[in-house]
Design a protein around this motif. Structure first.
Motif, PDB file in Angstrom:
ATOM      1  N   PRO A 116      -1.640  -1.663   6.440  1.00 29.92           N
ATOM      2  CA  PRO A 116      -1.752  -1.733   4.974  1.00 29.92           C
ATOM      3  C   PRO A 116      -0.389  -1.539   4.312  1.00 29.92           C
ATOM      4  O   PRO A 116       0.384  -0.674   4.727  1.00 29.92           O
ATOM      5  CB  PRO A 116      -2.689  -0.560   4.630  1.00 29.92           C
ATOM      6  CG  PRO A 116      -3.389  -0.243   5.895  1.00 29.92           C
ATOM      7  CD  PRO A 116      -2.446  -0.576   7.015  1.00 29.92           C
ATOM      8  N   PRO A 117      -0.050  -2.357   3.314  1.00 31.00           N
ATOM      9  CA  PRO A 117       1.267  -2.236   2.678  1.00 31.00           C
ATOM     10  C   PRO A 117       1.496  -0.880   2.029  1.00 31.00           C
ATOM     11  O   PRO A 117       2.638  -0.426   1.916  1.00 31.00           O
ATOM     12  CB  PRO A 117       1.254  -3.363   1.634  1.00 31.00           C
ATOM     13  CG  PRO A 117      -0.179  -3.718   1.437  1.00 31.00           C
ATOM     14  CD  PRO A 117      -0.859  -3.434   2.729  1.00 31.00           C
ATOM     15  N   GLN A 118       0.409  -0.203   1.627  1.00 27.50           N
ATOM     16  CA  GLN A 118       0.579   1.120   1.009  1.00 27.50           C
ATOM     17  C   GLN A 118       1.198   2.123   1.977  1.00 27.50           C
ATOM     18  O   GLN A 118       1.855   3.076   1.552  1.00 27.50           O
ATOM     19  CB  GLN A 118      -0.772   1.644   0.518  1.00 27.50           C
ATOM     20  CG  GLN A 118      -1.371   0.858  -0.620  1.00 27.50           C
ATOM     21  CD  GLN A 118      -2.097  -0.403  -0.185  1.00 27.50           C
ATOM     22  OE1 GLN A 118      -2.169  -0.683   1.010  1.00 27.50           O
ATOM     23  NE2 GLN A 118      -2.649  -1.142  -1.122  1.00 27.50           N
ATOM     24  N   VAL A 119       0.994   1.902   3.279  1.00 28.82           N
ATOM     25  CA  VAL A 119       1.515   2.830   4.286  1.00 28.82           C
ATOM     26  C   VAL A 119       3.041   2.762   4.345  1.00 28.82           C
ATOM     27  O   VAL A 119       3.715   3.768   4.596  1.00 28.82           O
ATOM     28  CB  VAL A 119       0.906   2.503   5.662  1.00 28.82           C
ATOM     29  CG1 VAL A 119       1.550   3.354   6.755  1.00 28.82           C
ATOM     30  CG2 VAL A 119      -0.605   2.706   5.639  1.00 28.82           C
ATOM     31  N   THR A 120       3.596   1.582   4.113  1.00 30.20           N
ATOM     32  CA  THR A 120       5.043   1.403   4.279  1.00 30.20           C
ATOM     33  C   THR A 120       5.838   1.527   2.982  1.00 30.20           C
ATOM     34  O   THR A 120       7.054   1.442   3.005  1.00 30.20           O
ATOM     35  CB  THR A 120       5.303   0.009   4.883  1.00 30.20           C
ATOM     36  OG1 THR A 120       4.798  -0.989   3.976  1.00 30.20           O
ATOM     37  CG2 THR A 120       4.613  -0.143   6.228  1.00 30.20           C
ATOM     38  N   MET A 121       5.163   1.723   1.861  1.00 26.19           N
ATOM     39  CA  MET A 121       5.881   1.693   0.580  1.00 26.19           C
ATOM     40  C   MET A 121       6.894   2.827   0.429  1.00 26.19           C
ATOM     41  O   MET A 121       8.043   2.606   0.019  1.00 26.19           O
ATOM     42  CB  MET A 121       4.880   1.729  -0.580  1.00 26.19           C
ATOM     43  CG  MET A 121       4.240   0.380  -0.858  1.00 26.19           C
ATOM     44  SD  MET A 121       3.156   0.390  -2.282  1.00 26.19           S
ATOM     45  CE  MET A 121       2.738  -1.356  -2.377  1.00 26.19           C
ATOM     46  N   ILE A 122       6.497   4.036   0.749  1.00 27.57           N
ATOM     47  CA  ILE A 122       7.421   5.170   0.586  1.00 27.57           C
ATOM     48  C   ILE A 122       8.594   5.090   1.563  1.00 27.57           C
ATOM     49  O   ILE A 122       9.760   5.235   1.143  1.00 27.57           O
ATOM     50  CB  ILE A 122       6.658   6.509   0.739  1.00 27.57           C
ATOM     51  CG1 ILE A 122       5.563   6.611  -0.333  1.00 27.57           C
ATOM     52  CG2 ILE A 122       7.620   7.677   0.612  1.00 27.57           C
ATOM     53  CD1 ILE A 122       6.062   6.458  -1.753  1.00 27.57           C
ATOM     54  N   GLU A 220       2.252  -9.016  -8.407  1.00 31.95           N
ATOM     55  CA  GLU A 220       2.497  -7.709  -7.803  1.00 31.95           C
ATOM     56  C   GLU A 220       2.745  -6.648  -8.883  1.00 31.95           C
ATOM     57  O   GLU A 220       3.519  -6.849  -9.805  1.00 31.95           O
ATOM     58  CB  GLU A 220       3.702  -7.788  -6.862  1.00 31.95           C
ATOM     59  CG  GLU A 220       4.030  -6.477  -6.180  1.00 31.95           C
ATOM     60  CD  GLU A 220       2.899  -5.962  -5.294  1.00 31.95           C
ATOM     61  OE1 GLU A 220       2.209  -6.788  -4.675  1.00 31.95           O
ATOM     62  OE2 GLU A 220       2.686  -4.734  -5.249  1.00 31.95           O
ATOM     63  N   TYR A 221       2.076  -5.533  -8.734  1.00 35.09           N
ATOM     64  CA  TYR A 221       2.209  -4.451  -9.715  1.00 35.09           C
ATOM     65  C   TYR A 221       2.775  -3.169  -9.094  1.00 35.09           C
ATOM     66  O   TYR A 221       3.692  -2.548  -9.636  1.00 35.09           O
ATOM     67  CB  TYR A 221       0.839  -4.149 -10.327  1.00 35.09           C
ATOM     68  CG  TYR A 221       0.828  -2.962 -11.262  1.00 35.09           C
ATOM     69  CD1 TYR A 221       1.298  -3.083 -12.563  1.00 35.09           C
ATOM     70  CD2 TYR A 221       0.366  -1.722 -10.834  1.00 35.09           C
ATOM     71  CE1 TYR A 221       1.312  -1.996 -13.412  1.00 35.09           C
ATOM     72  CE2 TYR A 221       0.376  -0.629 -11.677  1.00 35.09           C
ATOM     73  CZ  TYR A 221       0.848  -0.768 -12.972  1.00 35.09           C
ATOM     74  OH  TYR A 221       0.860   0.326 -13.798  1.00 35.09           O
ATOM     75  N   THR A 222       2.243  -2.787  -7.929  1.00 39.14           N
ATOM     76  CA  THR A 222       2.569  -1.472  -7.375  1.00 39.14           C
ATOM     77  C   THR A 222       4.032  -1.354  -6.965  1.00 39.14           C
ATOM     78  O   THR A 222       4.705  -0.378  -7.330  1.00 39.14           O
ATOM     79  CB  THR A 222       1.666  -1.172  -6.166  1.00 39.14           C
ATOM     80  OG1 THR A 222       0.302  -1.346  -6.542  1.00 39.14           O
ATOM     81  CG2 THR A 222       1.877   0.255  -5.689  1.00 39.14           C
ATOM     82  N   TRP A 223       4.547  -2.360  -6.202  1.00 40.28           N
ATOM     83  CA  TRP A 223       5.915  -2.226  -5.720  1.00 40.28           C
ATOM     84  C   TRP A 223       6.950  -2.252  -6.852  1.00 40.28           C
ATOM     85  O   TRP A 223       7.856  -1.388  -6.863  1.00 40.28           O
ATOM     86  CB  TRP A 223       6.231  -3.304  -4.673  1.00 40.28           C
ATOM     87  CG  TRP A 223       7.627  -3.214  -4.172  1.00 40.28           C
ATOM     88  CD1 TRP A 223       8.642  -4.104  -4.360  1.00 40.28           C
ATOM     89  CD2 TRP A 223       8.197  -2.111  -3.443  1.00 40.28           C
ATOM     90  NE1 TRP A 223       9.802  -3.651  -3.788  1.00 40.28           N
ATOM     91  CE2 TRP A 223       9.555  -2.429  -3.221  1.00 40.28           C
ATOM     92  CE3 TRP A 223       7.698  -0.902  -2.964  1.00 40.28           C
ATOM     93  CZ2 TRP A 223      10.410  -1.582  -2.536  1.00 40.28           C
ATOM     94  CZ3 TRP A 223       8.548  -0.048  -2.281  1.00 40.28           C
ATOM     95  CH2 TRP A 223       9.881  -0.390  -2.071  1.00 40.28           C
ATOM     96  N   ILE A 226       7.152   1.104  -8.356  1.00 40.86           N
ATOM     97  CA  ILE A 226       7.836   2.121  -7.547  1.00 40.86           C
ATOM     98  C   ILE A 226       9.355   1.937  -7.583  1.00 40.86           C
ATOM     99  O   ILE A 226      10.100   2.896  -7.741  1.00 40.86           O
ATOM    100  CB  ILE A 226       7.328   2.060  -6.094  1.00 40.86           C
ATOM    101  CG1 ILE A 226       5.864   2.499  -6.027  1.00 40.86           C
ATOM    102  CG2 ILE A 226       8.180   2.934  -5.165  1.00 40.86           C
ATOM    103  CD1 ILE A 226       5.237   2.331  -4.667  1.00 40.86           C
TER     104      ILE A 226
END
Length: 287
Positions: A116-122, A220-223, A226
């Motif tokens: 999942p892309p959320q895992v690699t965002m930080i 895209e919104y989340t990246w 951030i």
């Protein structure tokens, strides 16, 4: 006779589902012309009594929308262009070249699709912030902001992806091996074969990935949330949040701005529709 009836009912079901999927779009469009009183009315008002075109003017004068559209256009165009080059070359290598460990490397690349892309965002944010020798950073990645608040920070995570490599590999595998033999007889090396033979033949799959990548990047919104914290670097999706606060949502202006931000993607799909459908069909022919 029975086959004709079957096709008729299948067509009716598909038409119904197509119209059903258009309902949210028309609700968005109609809401963008309503007054706030009609939106907040106790009874649902489907068609506004008087079309409020001023909602679009009010929405576009709220913030620097020229800048927001420019940011989204730059990020989307560069991401799509570079990702098409990288994914097509990788897909060609996995489909038409023979080298040790080819299938193993392809399976490893597919594993990336399961993360999942959320895992690699930080971790990705930390890497880009501490990238050496950019954004005021020294050789050890300290002292500055790296690629935070920059186009490069928004583009880099999306220029390559296992899904694009998979699509191109499946498409290029549809061609017979005799095509490579004919190209070799003509004296072309592998890179020339890719440029002069496979790229022209691959227009449908280029259109498919371009449409997918443009939609993903534009929406895209989340990246971007951030990696940026500056108003001048906002994309259109981040800018849409200005129509709501903790207690109020200006639905009329929000829907008007959302309609305008959807237009570029609708145009992309309309221009690439023929290649898009053709590419979707052909990529599933061979595993």
């Amino acid at each position: 006779m029975e086959n004709r009836q079957t096709r008729y009912w299948i067509s009716m079901i598909m038409l119904f589902l197509s119209l059903l999927m258009l309902v949210p779009f028309f609700l968005m469009l109609l809401t963008s012309f309503k007054t706030m009183g009609e939106v907040q009315s106790a009874s649902f008002i489907f068609i506004p009594e008087h079309f409020q075109f001023s909602n679009y003017v009010d929405a576009m004068t709220r913030g620097d929308w020229v800048r927001y559209f420019y940011n989204s256009l730059v990020v989307t165009a560069i991401t799509v262009g570079v990702s098409l080059i990288i994914n097509s070359m990788a897909g060609y290598a996995f489909a038409r070249l023979h080298f040790p460990g080819r299938d193993t490397l392809f399976i490893i690349s597919l594993i990336a699709m399961m993360v999942p892309p959320q895992v690699t965002m930080i971790p990705l944010f930390i890497i880009l912030k501490n990238f050496p020798l950019v954004g005021g950073n020294d050789l050890f990645g300290q002292g500055g902001m790296g690629w935070v608040n920059s186009y490069m920070g928004m583009i880099l995570p999306y220029i390559a992806g296992a899904f694009g490599v998979f699509l191109f590999r499946q498409f290029f595998m549809n061609f017979p091996g005799s095509l490579d033999d004919a190209v070799a007889i003509d004296g072309l090396n592998k890179f020339q074969s890719f440029l002069k033979i496979y790229v022209p033949l691959g227009k449908p799959i280029f259109a498919v990935l371009a449409a997918f990548k443009a939609t993903q990047t534009w929406n895209e919104y989340t990246w971007p949330l951030i990696i940026t914290n500056n108003d001048t670097m906002k994309t259109v999706q981040l800018a849409l949040t200005m129509f709501k606060d903790e207690s109020t949502v200006i639905w009329t202006q929000l829907m008007a701005a959302t309609t305008l931000t959807s237009l570029p993607l609708i145009l992309v799909f309309l221009f690439a529709q023929r290649y898009f459908v053709e590419g979707i069909v052909t990529t599933g022919m061979k595993g």
